[in-house]
Design an enzyme around this catalytic site. Sequence first.
Site, PDB file in Angstrom:
ATOM      1  N   SER A   9       5.163  -4.422   1.861  1.00 26.74           N
ATOM      2  CA  SER A   9       4.489  -3.488   0.969  1.00 26.74           C
ATOM      3  C   SER A   9       5.296  -3.274  -0.325  1.00 26.74           C
ATOM      4  CB  SER A   9       4.221  -2.172   1.712  1.00 26.74           C
ATOM      5  OG  SER A   9       3.268  -1.384   1.057  1.00 26.74           O
TER       6      SER A   9
ATOM      7  N   ASP B  30      -7.430  -5.138   3.705  1.00 30.09           N
ATOM      8  CA  ASP B  30      -6.389  -4.132   3.518  1.00 30.09           C
ATOM      9  C   ASP B  30      -6.938  -3.011   2.629  1.00 30.09           C
ATOM     10  OD1 ASP B  30      -4.144  -2.629   2.738  1.00 30.09           O
ATOM     11  OD2 ASP B  30      -2.833  -4.382   2.698  1.00 30.09           O
TER      12      ASP B  30
ATOM     13  N   HIS C 179      -3.451  -2.948   6.479  1.00 32.10           N
ATOM     14  CA  HIS C 179      -2.178  -2.902   5.769  1.00 32.10           C
ATOM     15  C   HIS C 179      -1.037  -2.864   6.772  1.00 32.10           C
ATOM     16  CE1 HIS C 179       0.373  -2.370   2.303  1.00 32.10           C
ATOM     17  NE2 HIS C 179       0.989  -1.357   2.905  1.00 32.10           N
TER      18      HIS C 179
END
Length: 436
Positions: A186, A327, A353
């Site tokens: 991320s 996502d 995600h």
Amino acid sequence: MHFAPSPVYLSVRKSKGSAEAEKISLRDFVESRMPSLHLPFVPAWWLFNGHLQTVYSVLGDFSKIDNVVYQRHHLRLMDGGTLGLDFTPVDDENINPETPIIVVMHGLTGGSYESYVRAILAPACAPVEQGGLGYRAVVINFRGCAGTPITSPRLYSGGYTDDLRQSLFYLSTMFPKAPLLGIGFSLGANVLTRYLGEEGENSRLMSGCVLGCPWDLTLNNKNLLSTFIGRHVFAKGMGANLQNVVKRHASALSKEPDTLMAKCVTTALAIKKPRLDEIDNTITRFVGGTSPPFPFDSLDDYYIWASSHKALGDIRVPFLTLNSADDPIVRSAPTDSAGNGYVAICLTLGGGHLGWFEASDRIGRVKRWIKKPVLEWLRAFGEGVIHEGQRGLPLHEVDGFLKEVGRDDIGCKEVDDEAGFVVRTNKGQEGLLSGL
């Protein structure tokens, strides 16, 4: 899978431990060494879309699996800041000095305790006789994250790469014979991508793998705020997390009340139920890195600067990206490699995600599909690819700080305050949502 039309060739051992080498394109390398990418990801039936996958990553109980024990080292930086480096395994005296080291960058407000980090490191750092890869790993905890103290009037951000760069100074010196393999999740994926693009052939990392990278931050923020769930659930969840990190360190950040940092802290903490972009607009764009380029005139200016998609063309080490098409947090991902043969881009239809949960052999349980391709990538680069010594420009020590020759503005040194203590946790940080 997406590859550039012009291939880059890697020097690969013909068999494990063999001195004989052959040249193979990154595409052929991925196709032959990562068989799991040719098998479909089938989400668990009750986690059938990206929202459910992501929510489970946040709310699921992962405290009883993937146990990892770390030993912490603190790095003091020239600007007065502190990084917490968590090493595993703790008892590593008998590990070969040439054993690969996985260098991990965590997500927005996470740390070494995150379940997605432990899901990779538990098998990667387990002894070979127990079915693991037998590697070392280190998680670089951002300033203020996972118990790392704030010791300077500066935070971190998705675009600021010098904290990773300085950590790699330290690791390259501490383990001069070990190949360093980067993994980012991320926000940490964005930092890792930017670092590799900035460094090019001088990267101290031999390879990179990023999961759930947000890429174009301007477009991603626009898309995130375009849906009700994105705007009111995920954007606010991440905003609350970042606000809580600021709140936890408010006294350290506001020691001098007339500074820009102190003013930003007051403004950021005054927002009720903030979205991530609102926190970024009140504090990150001002103090999320060194000056220049911080502070930025606007949030858009910061997002444009910090985006990582434009760095893909400059990467000069083998680089694998993994994103999910459903996502809900990262709503756009590149589908080409900017013509760069070093880059392999993988987009799965599902996974949310940092989720990728599939059914387990045990009824009612799930496991992370992403373990398989990432471990295959790590094994291939640890055992199959021939590394030609350490990378990066020369390092030297100046006034106790480890610096890169030709650059005097950044440097690091290990400090003894609480360094070396053992971190035993499978749980998240109090007051923060994990998994983001």
